[in-house]
Design a protein around this motif. Sequence first.
Motif, PDB file in Angstrom:
ATOM      1  N   PHE A 139       0.839  -1.187   0.000  1.00 56.80           N
ATOM      2  CA  PHE A 139       0.000   0.000   0.000  1.00 56.80           C
ATOM      3  C   PHE A 139       0.881   1.247   0.000  1.00 56.80           C
ATOM      4  CE2 PHE A 139      -2.334  -3.330   2.244  1.00 56.80           C
ATOM      5  CZ  PHE A 139      -3.501  -3.364   1.491  1.00 56.80           C
ATOM      6  N   ASP A 140       0.436   2.248  -0.732  1.00 54.28           N
ATOM      7  CA  ASP A 140       1.123   3.525  -0.678  1.00 54.28           C
ATOM      8  C   ASP A 140       1.001   4.107   0.727  1.00 54.28           C
ATOM      9  OD1 ASP A 140       1.799   3.459  -3.381  1.00 54.28           O
ATOM     10  OD2 ASP A 140      -0.118   4.356  -3.967  1.00 54.28           O
ATOM     11  N   GLU A 141       1.954   4.936   1.080  1.00 50.16           N
ATOM     12  CA  GLU A 141       1.893   5.567   2.394  1.00 50.16           C
ATOM     13  C   GLU A 141       0.592   6.346   2.531  1.00 50.16           C
ATOM     14  OE1 GLU A 141       4.317   8.891   5.088  1.00 50.16           O
ATOM     15  OE2 GLU A 141       5.041   8.264   3.101  1.00 50.16           O
TER      16      GLU A 141
ATOM     17  N   ARG B 257     -21.877  13.272   2.694  1.00 41.90           N
ATOM     18  CA  ARG B 257     -20.528  13.644   3.133  1.00 41.90           C
ATOM     19  C   ARG B 257     -19.772  14.387   2.035  1.00 41.90           C
ATOM     20  NH1 ARG B 257     -19.707   8.042   2.768  1.00 41.90           N
ATOM     21  NH2 ARG B 257     -19.476   7.839   5.026  1.00 41.90           N
ATOM     22  N   MET B 258     -18.741  15.074   2.477  1.00 37.91           N
ATOM     23  CA  MET B 258     -17.772  15.664   1.560  1.00 37.91           C
ATOM     24  C   MET B 258     -16.407  15.566   2.222  1.00 37.91           C
ATOM     25  SD  MET B 258     -18.645  19.726   1.899  1.00 37.91           S
ATOM     26  CE  MET B 258     -18.597  20.560   3.483  1.00 37.91           C
ATOM     27  N   TYR B 259     -15.351  15.710   1.427  1.00 37.30           N
ATOM     28  CA  TYR B 259     -13.995  15.591   1.926  1.00 37.30           C
ATOM     29  C   TYR B 259     -13.278  16.931   1.854  1.00 37.30           C
ATOM     30  CZ  TYR B 259     -14.586  10.544   1.592  1.00 37.30           C
ATOM     31  OH  TYR B 259     -15.036   9.271   1.754  1.00 37.30           O
ATOM     32  N   GLY B 260     -12.348  17.131   2.779  1.00 37.11           N
ATOM     33  CA  GLY B 260     -11.461  18.261   2.689  1.00 37.11           C
ATOM     34  C   GLY B 260     -10.428  18.027   1.606  1.00 37.11           C
ATOM     35  N   LYS B 261      -9.693  19.071   1.276  1.00 31.93           N
ATOM     36  CA  LYS B 261      -8.680  18.941   0.223  1.00 31.93           C
ATOM     37  C   LYS B 261      -7.611  17.974   0.650  1.00 31.93           C
ATOM     38  CE  LYS B 261      -5.629  21.617  -2.765  1.00 31.93           C
ATOM     39  NZ  LYS B 261      -5.106  22.954  -3.094  1.00 31.93           N
ATOM     40  N   ASN B 262      -7.349  16.995  -0.208  1.00 28.86           N
ATOM     41  CA  ASN B 262      -6.316  15.997   0.069  1.00 28.86           C
ATOM     42  C   ASN B 262      -5.067  16.362  -0.728  1.00 28.86           C
ATOM     43  OD1 ASN B 262      -4.733  13.675   0.286  1.00 28.86           O
ATOM     44  ND2 ASN B 262      -6.513  12.347   0.469  1.00 28.86           N
ATOM     45  N   LYS B 263      -3.979  16.586  -0.031  1.00 24.20           N
ATOM     46  CA  LYS B 263      -2.738  17.002  -0.705  1.00 24.20           C
ATOM     47  C   LYS B 263      -1.943  15.837  -1.264  1.00 24.20           C
ATOM     48  CE  LYS B 263      -2.302  21.177   2.085  1.00 24.20           C
ATOM     49  NZ  LYS B 263      -1.455  21.961   2.997  1.00 24.20           N
ATOM     50  N   ASP B 264      -2.507  14.618  -1.151  1.00 21.50           N
ATOM     51  CA  ASP B 264      -1.857  13.448  -1.711  1.00 21.50           C
ATOM     52  C   ASP B 264      -1.751  13.616  -3.231  1.00 21.50           C
ATOM     53  OD1 ASP B 264      -1.105  10.966  -2.627  1.00 21.50           O
ATOM     54  OD2 ASP B 264      -2.347   9.878  -1.184  1.00 21.50           O
ATOM     55  N   PRO B 265      -0.554  13.622  -3.814  1.00 22.08           N
ATOM     56  CA  PRO B 265      -0.399  13.850  -5.259  1.00 22.08           C
ATOM     57  C   PRO B 265      -1.031  12.767  -6.108  1.00 22.08           C
ATOM     58  CG  PRO B 265       1.672  13.136  -4.300  1.00 22.08           C
ATOM     59  CD  PRO B 265       0.750  13.407  -3.153  1.00 22.08           C
ATOM     60  N   ARG B 266      -1.320  11.600  -5.513  1.00 18.78           N
ATOM     61  CA  ARG B 266      -1.944  10.543  -6.291  1.00 18.78           C
ATOM     62  C   ARG B 266      -3.401  10.861  -6.588  1.00 18.78           C
ATOM     63  NH1 ARG B 266      -2.856   6.498  -3.333  1.00 18.78           N
ATOM     64  NH2 ARG B 266      -2.286   7.395  -1.337  1.00 18.78           N
TER      65      ARG B 266
END
Length: 405
Positions: A243-245, A395-404
Amino acid sequence: MHNKHLLIVFFLLLANTSFAQTWDFLKADTTDANKTYPRQIFGQTKVHFGGHFSTGVDGLEEVERNYFSALELRVGWKGYGRKKWHKLFGYPNYGLGLYQATFFPEANILGSPSAVYGFFNAPFRRYKKWSLMYDLGVGLAYDFFGYDPKNNPDQTAIGSEFNVYFTVSVEGEFKISPRIDGTLGLLFTHFSNGRTRTPNKGVNLYGLNAGIKYNFNTYIPKKGSQFVEKKKDPRLKYIDHTFDEFKPFWEYYAFVAGGWNTSPYDIEDRDLYYGVATIGLDVARHYSYKGKYGIGIDVFRDGSLVEEYKSDYPNGVPNSKLWYAGIHFSHELLIHRITLVTQVGVPFAYVKGRGGWYARVGGRYDFTRKMFAHVALKTPGGFIADFVEWGIGFRMYGKNKDPRM
């Protein structure tokens, strides 16, 4: 603008919010996009033997001093890595089962319950020749003889013929032959109705279980049956995954729920019901692929509170006394599309007859990334059932800074 209009606007905004995270790992996760990996199916039989925890009901002493026995029949799937989330939970087993208990003496005022349920079975740890497992089952029980003021007045432990079935066990699993596994464990079983019908002291059992599991041949859709020699082990090898980090992210959600409960004091009026409702607003932090923790606000309306305040308001209990709010802290366990929810909360102000805190235990099922079903048991202090919530959320999500993403 009225509060109800604000809520409508809030849910419309929430339902149309775009997600920074375009696909939730646990929902899309699979190694079987082409549907060529076989399903590993098994059948299992379990027997239970044990005793009753006392309800304190005089009319049930004859039943509770005797033992009980039960039989389970299960059909399930082995999670060997066909989907990546299998590895996150140590390659679990899951499926459907039938349950039949016998309470002694068989001619009793409680009945001998049956149940239909789903189960989830996963390892604490695997050893070379055996595994230490935990096993959870939840479903619908029937065949109880519920309390009736005329026909069954001495059975004041549980008021309904249909109840929730919940069982948990810790067991050892070991290989007996190329196709057969054995299990032996300790169990706890609980039946109750969430105060949809009083009385609701519940029925609680403890004991031992033993089982035999038969592993069937696998089936590959595009290639037909995979024939296995009689002496060959049909168990598929576990598929390893990397799994990716994981990079934590925030989630925001809201739900509305409703239900009903009955009087905790007047058990003889079988036509007396009260409406209940909940609005919940939460923010949660995903700390891994398997879980999240959070904090939220609840607003409750409990019609049965009229019984708590009627002595204080002889001319009629005001509607404001039926409403109260609180703050809760939560942990949520993510198992593919299912979320197991545990929460502990505190009311903002004193609520008569409800103690100084409350809890919620339940589950959610994700229809889509935006919408989920919500079912939970809400309890006041002391874990005595208050009511069952049936609802829907967004639901909604906050901004994910994961580049993937």
